[in-house]
Design an enzyme around this catalytic site. Structure first.
Site, mmCIF file in Angstrom:
data_model
loop_
_atom_site.group_PDB
_atom_site.id
_atom_site.type_symbol
_atom_site.label_atom_id
_atom_site.label_comp_id
_atom_site.label_asym_id
_atom_site.label_seq_id
_atom_site.Cartn_x
_atom_site.Cartn_y
_atom_site.Cartn_z
ATOM 1 N N SER A 189 19.945 22.234 11.975
ATOM 2 C CA SER A 189 19.450 21.113 11.155
ATOM 3 C C SER A 189 18.193 20.486 11.756
ATOM 4 C CB SER A 189 20.544 20.042 11.054
ATOM 5 O OG SER A 189 20.029 18.850 10.509
ATOM 6 N N TYR B 227 14.114 19.306 6.674
ATOM 7 C CA TYR B 227 13.992 18.142 5.794
ATOM 8 C C TYR B 227 12.515 17.796 5.768
ATOM 9 C CZ TYR B 227 18.935 16.863 5.231
ATOM 10 O OH TYR B 227 20.258 16.826 4.874
ATOM 11 N N THR C 141 16.021 21.918 2.433
ATOM 12 C CA THR C 141 17.075 21.232 1.681
ATOM 13 C C THR C 141 16.440 20.307 0.648
ATOM 14 O OG1 THR C 141 18.528 21.376 3.579
ATOM 15 C CG2 THR C 141 19.092 19.722 1.920
ATOM 16 N N LYS D 270 17.758 25.098 -0.554
ATOM 17 C CA LYS D 270 19.174 24.705 -0.495
ATOM 18 C C LYS D 270 19.455 23.485 -1.365
ATOM 19 C CE LYS D 270 22.707 23.384 2.968
ATOM 20 N NZ LYS D 270 22.846 21.924 2.981
ATOM 21 N N HIS E 136 26.014 20.221 -1.030
ATOM 22 C CA HIS E 136 25.875 19.506 0.245
ATOM 23 C C HIS E 136 27.250 19.012 0.734
ATOM 24 C CE1 HIS E 136 22.334 17.669 2.562
ATOM 25 N NE2 HIS E 136 23.369 17.203 3.234
#
Ligand code: FNR
Length: 363
Positions: free
Chosen positions: A109, A133, A159, A236, A260
């Site tokens: 992440s 992100y 994402t 995603k 999610h």
């Protein structure tokens, strides 16, 4: 140590609940709103049955798949999960080592509590992927991408479903806040920027919505990234046919059908219900990965039968981590692999390409 009564990866959940501080448990386990999507994720797989094949003529099971032109020994990836040190002090370093030991790739992440460079040092056999992100400041976004490229990550998972945080009622009720010693290490170099607050994923209810919306990514940002990175890009959070088609048009290597884990917009459908529709709409020349609610080898099997090339597993891995560190993660993944192989053996599937829609019973 691994508790003796853990028979399947889902069994780690009750240990994690006991071990973790309550606010941390609720942050990890919880969903958004009144958690109807989260609940649906947990029951939808039971609506699909399996068709056994009697006396199949099989000597060996092969679970290998090609994703992003890379060989993956299993159709399983560890989903990107923020702040893994909340679950265990060894955090992402334990997860990556355990995943590697099980021949499974990890998606790190953006909000990891260990830097992407440090995690990359532990990578050995399996490709490492980085989840992005998009940051409020474009320069920071591109710097993150460059760092992931330089550290040896092979795919970028962008994402799309969390431009703002979901309504985390459970987190609020249990007053979850990030402990001071746990931070989004990848974003430290950019922490001077005030706008950075928006992408921490934690304090959205206090931050002004309009500011967040103004800074949130647009489709143009995605096509610019695809044009400017040598990493393969997976998008995603796709849950509709139209967004899946858009992702394909933009030239994404793959899409990840995901809600999610029920954490963003309560009320959206489950991945597994949308998966066959999306596969039908985009055809077979784009990869489709799928997550949200995968808890067993037969869940993996069902997702593959409904059109996925691979799945991602989120919370069970973190529950294994909380319970027994790297050992728990490795054991959790091992159980999933064993269950998948057993399901394949009993349904007469020697390889992943044998897992077709006729192997399952539709609701
Ligand atoms: C997530 N997820 C997530 N996704 C992402 O793209 N970036 C992130 O940083 C995080 N962080 C995160 C934290 C926690 C605690 C959870 C539970 C989930 C979503 C994750 O990648 C995945 O989509 C879901 O977890 C899949 O659902 P299951 O397997 O948890 O049911």
């Amino acid at each position: 140590d691994i508790p003796a009564d853990i028979a399947c990866c889902h069994d780690y959940e009750r240990y994690a609940e006991q071990i973790l501080p309550q606010p941390h448990w609720h942050y990890i386990a919880g969903g958004s709103g009144n958690e109807s999507t989260l609940k649906a994720n947990n029951i939808v797989f039971d609506k699909f049955g399996l068709q056994q094949t009697l006396l199949p003529d099989i000597n060996q099971i092969n679970t290998r798949v090609i994703l992003n032109s890379e060989r993956h020994e299993n159709p399983i990836l560890v989903a990107p999960i923020a702040y893994q040190q909340l679950a265990h002090q060894d955090g992402e370093l334990a997860t990556v080592q355990a995943a590697n030991a099980q021949d499974i790739s990890m998606v790190l992440s953006t909000l990891s509590s260990t830097s992407l460079e440090q995690v990359a040092q532990y990578q050995t056999s399996q490709p490492l992927w980085f989840q992005l992100y998009i940051q409020p400041d474009k320069e920071h976004t591109y710097d993150l991408i460059k760092r992931a490229e330089q550290a040896g990550y092979t795919s970028l998972v962008i994402t799309l479903d969390a431009p703002i945080n979901g309504l985390r009622n459970r987190e609020q009720r249990h007053q979850f806040s990030l402990p001071e010693h746990i931070q989004a290490q990848n974003l430290q170099p950019y922490s001077q920027s005030v706008s950075n607050q928006a992408a921490t994923g934690l304090s959205s209810q206090q931050v002004m919505l309009s500011r967040l919306l103004a800074q949130s990514p647009r489709w143009k940002d995605i096509s610019d990234i695809i044009a400017n990175t040598r990493l393969s890009v997976y998008l995603k959070g796709i849950l509709t046919v139209s967004d899946a088609k858009k992702a394909k048009e933009l030239g994404a290597a793959g899409i990840i059908v995901s809600n999610h884990g029920g954490r963003i917009l309560d009320g959206v459908p489950t991945s597994i219900e949308m998966l066959p529709l999306i596969r039908q709409a985009v055809g077979h020349d784009i990869e489709i990965l799928c997550d949200s609610g995968i808890r067993s080898g037969s869940d993996i099997f069902k997702a593959l039968a409904l059109g996925a090339n691979s799945v991602l597993v989120g919370r069970p891995v973190i529950y294994g981590l909380a319970t027994a560190g790297a050992m728990g993660v490795a054991h959790c993944l091992r159980l999933l692999k064993d269950e998948l192989q057993l399901t394949m053996a009993l349904t007469g599937c020697a390889s992943i390409s044998d897992i077709t829609i006729d192997k399952i019973r539709l609701p």
